[in-house]
Scaffold this active site. Sequence first.
Site, mmCIF file in Angstrom:
data_model
loop_
_atom_site.group_PDB
_atom_site.id
_atom_site.type_symbol
_atom_site.label_atom_id
_atom_site.label_comp_id
_atom_site.label_asym_id
_atom_site.label_seq_id
_atom_site.Cartn_x
_atom_site.Cartn_y
_atom_site.Cartn_z
ATOM 1 C CE LYS A 14 43.709 63.302 43.807
ATOM 2 N NZ LYS A 14 42.317 63.092 44.255
ATOM 3 N NE ARG A 89 42.500 57.597 42.499
ATOM 4 C CZ ARG A 89 41.866 58.611 41.911
ATOM 5 N NH1 ARG A 89 42.281 59.088 40.767
ATOM 6 N NH2 ARG A 89 40.815 59.144 42.488
ATOM 7 N NE ARG A 128 34.020 65.548 44.463
ATOM 8 C CZ ARG A 128 35.258 65.119 44.230
ATOM 9 N NH1 ARG A 128 36.295 65.840 44.603
ATOM 10 N NH2 ARG A 128 35.451 63.964 43.680
ATOM 11 N NE ARG A 161 32.593 62.221 39.924
ATOM 12 C CZ ARG A 161 33.859 62.641 40.100
ATOM 13 N NH1 ARG A 161 34.286 63.734 39.534
ATOM 14 N NH2 ARG A 161 34.681 61.951 40.840
ATOM 15 N NE ARG A 172 36.121 58.028 44.657
ATOM 16 C CZ ARG A 172 35.829 59.264 44.283
ATOM 17 N NH1 ARG A 172 34.654 59.783 44.563
ATOM 18 N NH2 ARG A 172 36.709 59.983 43.644
HETATM 19 P P1 AMP Z 1 38.725 60.962 40.257
HETATM 20 O O1 AMP Z 1 37.880 61.840 39.425
HETATM 21 O O2 AMP Z 1 40.198 61.276 40.126
HETATM 22 O O3 AMP Z 1 38.305 60.907 41.688
HETATM 23 O O4 AMP Z 1 38.569 59.477 39.667
HETATM 24 C C1 AMP Z 1 37.319 58.819 39.624
HETATM 25 C C2 AMP Z 1 37.520 57.320 39.506
HETATM 26 O O5 AMP Z 1 38.262 57.015 38.312
HETATM 27 C C3 AMP Z 1 38.334 56.687 40.622
HETATM 28 O O6 AMP Z 1 37.548 56.396 41.769
HETATM 29 C C4 AMP Z 1 38.845 55.415 39.943
HETATM 30 O O7 AMP Z 1 37.834 54.431 39.829
HETATM 31 C C5 AMP Z 1 39.135 55.912 38.534
HETATM 32 N N1 AMP Z 1 40.527 56.404 38.428
HETATM 33 C C6 AMP Z 1 40.939 57.682 38.233
HETATM 34 N N2 AMP Z 1 42.280 57.762 38.191
HETATM 35 C C7 AMP Z 1 42.747 56.498 38.372
HETATM 36 C C8 AMP Z 1 44.035 55.922 38.445
HETATM 37 N N3 AMP Z 1 45.164 56.655 38.339
HETATM 38 N N4 AMP Z 1 44.120 54.581 38.636
HETATM 39 C C9 AMP Z 1 43.019 53.821 38.739
HETATM 40 N N5 AMP Z 1 41.774 54.301 38.709
HETATM 41 C C10 AMP Z 1 41.621 55.625 38.518
#
Ligand code: AMP
Length: 215
Positions: A14, A89, A128, A161, A172
């Site tokens: 996404k 989320r 990734r 990462r 996750r």
């Molecule tokens: P992402 O890059 O979108 O996969 O986000 C990496 C991490 O950031 C996630 O695993 C969460 O720990 C945190 N995170 C990102 N967006 C949110 C959100 N909307 N609500 C809570 N935690 C978030």
Amino acid sequence: MKKIIMLGAPGAGKGTQAKQIAERYHIPHISTGDIFRANLKNGTELGKKAKEYMDQGLLVPDDLTCDIVMDRIRQEDCKDGFVLDGFPRTIPQAEALTEALDKINQKMDVAIDVAVPDESIVERMSGRRACLTCGATYHIVSIPTKAEGICDKCGNAVVLRDDDKPETVQKRLSVYHEQTQPLIDYYKKQNILQTVDGTQPMEEVFKAVTEILEQ
Ligand code: AMP
């Protein structure tokens, strides 16, 4: 149709789609993950707090997350639309977004679910790579860097990462099923849900996305 939410499991692609949408339609790409990582890099209080959760594959608490997004979407460059990537989320985040937009007589136009089965996710995430300097993301098979291990955009190193490591990915995914998947029904009820098959090649996924946005 330019106020867009991207839904999907971590690793569904996404983020890649959101970046392309932002480029094509000249609207801001708002990624909460990127905002947290930028804060982490700059050593802010928010970054330090977020890291505790991110490193464990957990969600950052809603109160920390919602304010950042609400401030961002009220900025001038968001008035013609924006694409949300990684937010909402949780149901409370989605409700906060609906309420905040309601207050200014607006609503989201579409929520696009990039659907990918769990089996494919773990495999994808291990390939990734991300640049921790500029935030660009790659995949060793589907979106390789031009020079191995070096970011095409800024020339710094790309890495796996911490939160893309297999043990964190499993966590996750279970967090996704428990807390984020219910949003599919939430947006179905709001009549704005659309689904694309995220297992197709990236260009095909993007084609399906643009068809939705231009219909
Ligand atoms: P992402 O890059 O979108 O996969 O986000 C990496 C991490 O950031 C996630 O695993 C969460 O720990 C945190 N995170 C990102 N967006 C949110 C959100 N909307 N609500 C809570 N935690 C978030």
